[in-house]
Design a protein around this motif. Sequence first.
Motif, PDB file in Angstrom:
ATOM      1  N   CYS A  64       8.383   1.642   8.984  1.00  0.00           N
ATOM      2  CA  CYS A  64       7.571   1.028   7.924  1.00  0.00           C
ATOM      3  C   CYS A  64       7.348  -0.462   8.241  1.00  0.00           C
ATOM      4  O   CYS A  64       6.239  -0.987   8.094  1.00  0.00           O
ATOM      5  CB  CYS A  64       8.262   1.160   6.576  1.00  0.00           C
ATOM      6  SG  CYS A  64       9.172   2.691   6.348  1.00  0.00           S
ATOM      7  N   CYS A  91       5.642   7.174  10.671  1.00  0.00           N
ATOM      8  CA  CYS A  91       6.846   7.802  11.218  1.00  0.00           C
ATOM      9  C   CYS A  91       6.598   9.247  11.641  1.00  0.00           C
ATOM     10  O   CYS A  91       7.506   9.896  12.162  1.00  0.00           O
ATOM     11  CB  CYS A  91       7.990   7.722  10.204  1.00  0.00           C
ATOM     12  SG  CYS A  91       7.537   8.335   8.574  1.00  0.00           S
ATOM     13  N   CYS A 135      -0.495   6.064   5.650  1.00  0.00           N
ATOM     14  CA  CYS A 135       0.343   5.526   6.735  1.00  0.00           C
ATOM     15  C   CYS A 135       0.697   6.614   7.745  1.00  0.00           C
ATOM     16  O   CYS A 135       0.076   6.727   8.792  1.00  0.00           O
ATOM     17  CB  CYS A 135       1.603   4.896   6.140  1.00  0.00           C
ATOM     18  SG  CYS A 135       2.696   4.178   7.396  1.00  0.00           S
ATOM     19  N   ALA A 136       1.717   7.420   7.433  1.00  0.00           N
ATOM     20  CA  ALA A 136       2.214   8.469   8.352  1.00  0.00           C
ATOM     21  C   ALA A 136       2.746   7.882   9.657  1.00  0.00           C
ATOM     22  O   ALA A 136       2.863   8.591  10.660  1.00  0.00           O
ATOM     23  CB  ALA A 136       1.134   9.520   8.648  1.00  0.00           C
ATOM     24  N   ILE A 176       9.140   2.952  -0.765  1.00  0.00           N
ATOM     25  CA  ILE A 176       8.170   2.821   0.319  1.00  0.00           C
ATOM     26  C   ILE A 176       6.782   3.236  -0.158  1.00  0.00           C
ATOM     27  O   ILE A 176       6.661   4.037  -1.080  1.00  0.00           O
ATOM     28  CB  ILE A 176       8.569   3.687   1.550  1.00  0.00           C
ATOM     29  CG1 ILE A 176       9.049   5.080   1.104  1.00  0.00           C
ATOM     30  CG2 ILE A 176       9.602   3.000   2.394  1.00  0.00           C
ATOM     31  CD1 ILE A 176       9.534   5.970   2.217  1.00  0.00           C
ATOM     32  N   ASP A 177       5.755   2.688   0.466  1.00  0.00           N
ATOM     33  CA  ASP A 177       4.377   3.079   0.149  1.00  0.00           C
ATOM     34  C   ASP A 177       3.799   3.789   1.372  1.00  0.00           C
ATOM     35  O   ASP A 177       3.436   3.156   2.365  1.00  0.00           O
ATOM     36  CB  ASP A 177       3.545   1.836  -0.181  1.00  0.00           C
ATOM     37  CG  ASP A 177       2.084   2.207  -0.421  1.00  0.00           C
ATOM     38  OD1 ASP A 177       1.777   3.421  -0.521  1.00  0.00           O
ATOM     39  OD2 ASP A 177       1.250   1.283  -0.507  1.00  0.00           O
ATOM     40  N   CYS A 178       3.739   5.113   1.287  1.00  0.00           N
ATOM     41  CA  CYS A 178       3.350   5.929   2.445  1.00  0.00           C
ATOM     42  C   CYS A 178       1.861   6.268   2.464  1.00  0.00           C
ATOM     43  O   CYS A 178       1.379   6.840   3.451  1.00  0.00           O
ATOM     44  CB  CYS A 178       4.145   7.228   2.462  1.00  0.00           C
ATOM     45  SG  CYS A 178       5.926   6.977   2.647  1.00  0.00           S
TER      46      CYS A 178
HETATM   47  S1  SF4 Z   1       6.423   4.627   8.294  1.00  0.00           S
HETATM   48 FE1  SF4 Z   1       6.752   6.616   7.276  1.00  0.00          FE
HETATM   49  S2  SF4 Z   1       8.218   6.202   5.624  1.00  0.00           S
HETATM   50 FE2  SF4 Z   1       7.417   4.224   6.318  1.00  0.00          FE
HETATM   51  S3  SF4 Z   1       5.697   3.802   4.913  1.00  0.00           S
HETATM   52 FE3  SF4 Z   1       4.843   4.818   6.735  1.00  0.00          FE
HETATM   53  S4  SF4 Z   1       4.800   7.020   6.201  1.00  0.00           S
HETATM   54 FE4  SF4 Z   1       6.178   5.981   4.735  1.00  0.00          FE
END
Ligand code: SF4
Length: 287
Positions: A153, A11, A8-9, A3-5
């Motif tokens: 994601c 979740c 993002c964050a 995964i590329d986080c």
């Molecule tokens: S939703 Fe969470 S696990 Fe998925 S890419 Fe974004 S930060 Fe990573």
Amino acid sequence: MEIDCEGCAGCCLDWRALAPDDADHGHERRGRYRPLDDVDNLAPVSSDEVRTFLDEGLGGALVARLFRIDDGPSVTVGGVEVAAVRGRPAFLVGLRKVPKPVAPFGAEPRWLPSCAFLDPETLQCRIHGGEVYPGTCSTYPGDNLALDAETECERVERVHGGERLIDDEPPADADPVLGPGAVGGRVFAHPEADRVEGAVERLAAGEATRADHAEFVAVAAASAPGTLAVSDERYERARERALDAESWVDGAVAEWAERAGTDEPDPATARTVEGERGAPGTPGWDD
Ligand code: SF4
Ligand code: SF4
């Protein structure tokens, strides 16, 4: 799974405000079990983890979640019909969310309900890889992939573009916690509905207090996988610790809540609100 986080964050946030038209967001509010609270993306923790958080004085970061249920076992508590396990109110314990100034997915900074442990500036987890880092976060989204359920994601990709889920092969050790072992381990049941009438009423009204959450947190800490039995001695000790706990999280939660009502959202303010209170740092994405 890959995964590329970075940036993002997804979740760790309740980002429904950034996806008002996404029919699949707010997914926790559909299906048979509907949370009493209105916060998306709860990170649930196990009874072992609850005890570790309490040991570390981080009880203020834990909250309880109860559910309404359509067509399933329920019990009425404080005038609210909630999902039940053998007549007892069922609940999860998860990580508290508080409004923080964040700018995920390249968006402008804004106040969004964010995990108590998310550094709003780097969008990284302050407890990543540490003693209290919960299994639900370290394995995410492995269980979803194993169950063939959509991941956060993919939701982020759908709404904001980019590639987040790079390899969707479930990890070999993915082990979604379903079945009877979940009771007492991740899904808890409160032994005395009468004792939580007021708490359930306040949870449903979005007005739950620290003591309300502490009551459920203590039952979770005194529970064990595969049984509904709750140890009285463990419960008493855990409740005291949950109520007395003081850490950087408590002061930060209070200050964020205050600032969210008045301040322009600026992720860099995390350095004072969290950093100066002793919150662990994050490496940043360059490292
Ligand atoms: S939703 Fe969470 S696990 Fe998925 S890419 Fe974004 S930060 Fe990573
Ligand atoms: S503990 Fe860390 S990874 Fe888990 S939801 Fe909170 S910020 Fe995200």
